[in-house]
Write an enzyme that holds these catalytic residues in place. Structure first.
Site, PDB file in Angstrom:
ATOM      1  CB  SER A  15      15.920   4.162  22.627  1.00  0.00           C
ATOM      2  OG  SER A  15      16.192   3.480  21.422  1.00  0.00           O
ATOM      3  CB  SER A  17      18.088   1.500  19.301  1.00  0.00           C
ATOM      4  OG  SER A  17      17.235   2.225  18.460  1.00  0.00           O
ATOM      5  CE  LYS A  64      16.433  10.816  14.069  1.00  0.00           C
ATOM      6  NZ  LYS A  64      15.225  10.245  13.477  1.00  0.00           N
ATOM      7  CG  ASP A 100      14.888   7.855  10.569  1.00  0.00           C
ATOM      8  OD1 ASP A 100      14.848   6.795  11.220  1.00  0.00           O
ATOM      9  OD2 ASP A 100      15.299   8.935  11.052  1.00  0.00           O
ATOM     10  N   GLY A 120       2.681  17.593   9.144  1.00  0.00           N
ATOM     11  CA  GLY A 120       3.896  17.857   9.911  1.00  0.00           C
ATOM     12  C   GLY A 120       5.035  18.248   8.996  1.00  0.00           C
ATOM     13  N   GLY A 123      11.689  16.896  11.418  1.00  0.00           N
ATOM     14  CA  GLY A 123      12.775  16.062  10.911  1.00  0.00           C
ATOM     15  C   GLY A 123      12.286  14.812  10.206  1.00  0.00           C
ATOM     16  CE1 TYR A 209       8.776   4.394  17.695  1.00  0.00           C
ATOM     17  CE2 TYR A 209       8.284   2.871  19.498  1.00  0.00           C
ATOM     18  CZ  TYR A 209       9.110   3.824  18.912  1.00  0.00           C
ATOM     19  OH  TYR A 209      10.256   4.200  19.562  1.00  0.00           O
ATOM     20  N   GLY A 229       4.046   3.267  13.273  1.00  0.00           N
ATOM     21  CA  GLY A 229       5.475   3.372  12.976  1.00  0.00           C
ATOM     22  C   GLY A 229       6.342   2.224  13.485  1.00  0.00           C
TER      23      GLY A 229
HETATM   24  P1  NDP Z   1       9.893  17.356  15.131  1.00  0.00           P
HETATM   25  O1  NDP Z   1       9.893  17.941  16.490  1.00  0.00           O
HETATM   26  O2  NDP Z   1      11.024  17.603  14.219  1.00  0.00           O
HETATM   27  O3  NDP Z   1       8.552  17.884  14.356  1.00  0.00           O
HETATM   28  C1  NDP Z   1       7.306  17.813  14.965  1.00  0.00           C
HETATM   29  C2  NDP Z   1       6.214  18.267  13.986  1.00  0.00           C
HETATM   30  O4  NDP Z   1       4.966  18.026  14.627  1.00  0.00           O
HETATM   31  C3  NDP Z   1       6.256  19.760  13.632  1.00  0.00           C
HETATM   32  O5  NDP Z   1       5.883  19.907  12.282  1.00  0.00           O
HETATM   33  C4  NDP Z   1       5.194  20.362  14.565  1.00  0.00           C
HETATM   34  O6  NDP Z   1       4.553  21.505  14.024  1.00  0.00           O
HETATM   35  C5  NDP Z   1       4.182  19.223  14.589  1.00  0.00           C
HETATM   36  N1  NDP Z   1       3.363  19.207  15.804  1.00  0.00           N
HETATM   37  C6  NDP Z   1       3.761  18.978  17.069  1.00  0.00           C
HETATM   38  N2  NDP Z   1       2.691  19.006  17.901  1.00  0.00           N
HETATM   39  C7  NDP Z   1       1.601  19.255  17.120  1.00  0.00           C
HETATM   40  C8  NDP Z   1       0.210  19.423  17.396  1.00  0.00           C
HETATM   41  N3  NDP Z   1      -0.274  19.317  18.627  1.00  0.00           N
HETATM   42  N4  NDP Z   1      -0.615  19.660  16.357  1.00  0.00           N
HETATM   43  C9  NDP Z   1      -0.161  19.759  15.095  1.00  0.00           C
HETATM   44  N5  NDP Z   1       1.160  19.636  14.781  1.00  0.00           N
HETATM   45  C10 NDP Z   1       2.018  19.387  15.779  1.00  0.00           C
HETATM   46  O7  NDP Z   1       9.611  15.796  15.346  1.00  0.00           O
HETATM   47  P2  NDP Z   1      10.056  14.555  14.411  1.00  0.00           P
HETATM   48  O8  NDP Z   1       9.653  14.857  13.017  1.00  0.00           O
HETATM   49  O9  NDP Z   1      11.456  14.201  14.685  1.00  0.00           O
HETATM   50  O10 NDP Z   1       9.146  13.386  15.024  1.00  0.00           O
HETATM   51  C11 NDP Z   1       7.752  13.423  14.899  1.00  0.00           C
HETATM   52  C12 NDP Z   1       7.125  12.123  15.365  1.00  0.00           C
HETATM   53  O11 NDP Z   1       7.546  11.027  14.571  1.00  0.00           O
HETATM   54  C13 NDP Z   1       7.461  11.769  16.819  1.00  0.00           C
HETATM   55  O12 NDP Z   1       6.267  11.366  17.452  1.00  0.00           O
HETATM   56  C14 NDP Z   1       8.422  10.617  16.686  1.00  0.00           C
HETATM   57  O13 NDP Z   1       8.296   9.722  17.778  1.00  0.00           O
HETATM   58  C15 NDP Z   1       7.954   9.956  15.393  1.00  0.00           C
HETATM   59  N6  NDP Z   1       9.040   9.226  14.693  1.00  0.00           N
HETATM   60  C16 NDP Z   1       8.910   7.876  14.465  1.00  0.00           C
HETATM   61  C17 NDP Z   1       9.890   7.166  13.799  1.00  0.00           C
HETATM   62  C18 NDP Z   1       9.731   5.700  13.551  1.00  0.00           C
HETATM   63  O14 NDP Z   1      10.715   5.030  13.209  1.00  0.00           O
HETATM   64  N7  NDP Z   1       8.547   5.160  13.684  1.00  0.00           N
HETATM   65  C19 NDP Z   1      11.116   7.840  13.314  1.00  0.00           C
HETATM   66  C20 NDP Z   1      11.156   9.253  13.579  1.00  0.00           C
HETATM   67  C21 NDP Z   1      10.146   9.902  14.250  1.00  0.00           C
HETATM   68  P3  NDP Z   1       5.188  23.000  14.196  1.00  0.00           P
HETATM   69  O15 NDP Z   1       6.205  23.144  13.086  1.00  0.00           O
HETATM   70  O16 NDP Z   1       4.016  23.890  14.022  1.00  0.00           O
HETATM   71  O17 NDP Z   1       5.804  23.056  15.559  1.00  0.00           O
END
Ligand code: NDP
Length: 263
Positions: A15, A17, A64, A100, A120, A123, A209, A229
């Protein structure tokens, strides 16, 4: 008096941060240190925070929602999202926030958008969806599986599973909140569907990002205005920083500018 802050998560080693917060503390002459704490068990979050006498913390994946449950009080949009990424100590109480959502919105607030498509349903999708809804932007969710869409259906969003989605309208912005492309070369949905969606869109936003993901690659080929991001990460950190400092003179925009210097 020296104040202590930390990032909780698993993993936390990668991280940025601590770098961002410590740089801003130093530049603003604030006597504070920001570290990272690797936690294996989220149920220990509250007692760990208290045991370290922290003044504030950020909470990242996968804690979270646990941070939301353990907050003494939750404020702002975090109440709708059900997840906190920021804790601030206020007297003996831990107050939970979600930065966020606003961090994302500040990246796109000058875009001309009336409707959005989120890829997606994890979270980060919750934070993005709830802030778009708060700004009256019509928002649709598309996920590869059905389970996580339940939260969004309950909140009144239109939701689809990728495998049986045939778009009947254009979306101004396509937002990739999936982790597809993070550690692999996968797209969040089929290439044919993504190209079709991009044809009717103006903007593409990727939450990942620091790299050109396959999603961004296709969006760029289709001529969309693209963002990753990176700025969202800085914005959420700067908003959290302003909450940590509880000083009306410390504006998150100024902190975000400072943090960009070290990014
Ligand atoms: P979660 O694990 O909560 O959710 C992941 C989501 O991605 C789910 O909906 C999952 O689908 C889907 N998914 C995962 N792999 C695939 C795939 N191969 N094909 C299609 N769908 C897929 O993750 P978060 O929401 O916490 O984070 C998601 C991304 O956002 C991460 O890459 C994280 O680094 C980034 N992020 C960036 C931030 C920023 O400040 N720039 C802040 C927070 C997150 P399913 O439900 O079917 O499993």
């Amino acid at each position: 008096m020296l104040q202590f802050f930390a990032l909780y998560g698993n993993p936390v080693a990668h991280s940025l941060s601590p770098l961002l917060h410590n740089y801003a503390f130093r530049q603003l002459g604030i006597d504070a240190l920001y570290g990272r704490i690797l936690l294996h068990n989220g149920t220990q979050l509250y007692e760990n925070f208290k045991a370290h006498h922290l003044s504030g913390a950020n909470i990242t994946v996968p804690f979270k929602e646990e941070a939301f449950r353990q907050s003494d009080e939750v404020r702002g949009i975090a109440k709708d999202i059900g997840a906190c990424n920021t804790w601030v100590r206020e007297g003996g109480q831990i107050i939970g926030y979600n930065t966020d959502a606003q961090g994302f919105y500040d990246c796109i607030k000058d875009y001309k958008i009336t409707n959005a498509l989120i890829l997606g349903a994890g979270g980060s999708a919750k934070a993005v969806a709830m802030i778009l809804k708060a700004h009256n932007i019509r928002t649709t969710l598309l996920n590869r599986s059905i389970e996580k869409l339940h939260f969004f259906r309950q909140k009144g969003f239109e939701c689809f599973v990728s495998s049986d989605f045939s778009p009947t309208q254009n979306y101004d912005i396509i937002i990739n909140t999936t982790s597809a492309g993070l550690n692999n070369h996968l797209l969040p949905c089929s290439e044919a569907l993504l190209r079709h969606l991009c044809k009717g869109a103006l903007y593409a936003f990727e939450l990942i990002y620091g790299k050109q993901t396959p999603f961004l690659h296709i969006a760029k080929q289709c001529g969309l205005i693209c963002a990753d991001g990176g700025q969202m990460l800085i914005n959420q950190a700067a908003l959290a920083f302003a909450l940590f400092c509880d000083d009306k003179d410390i504006k998150s925009e100024r902190v975000a500018k400072l943090m960009r210097e070290i990014w």
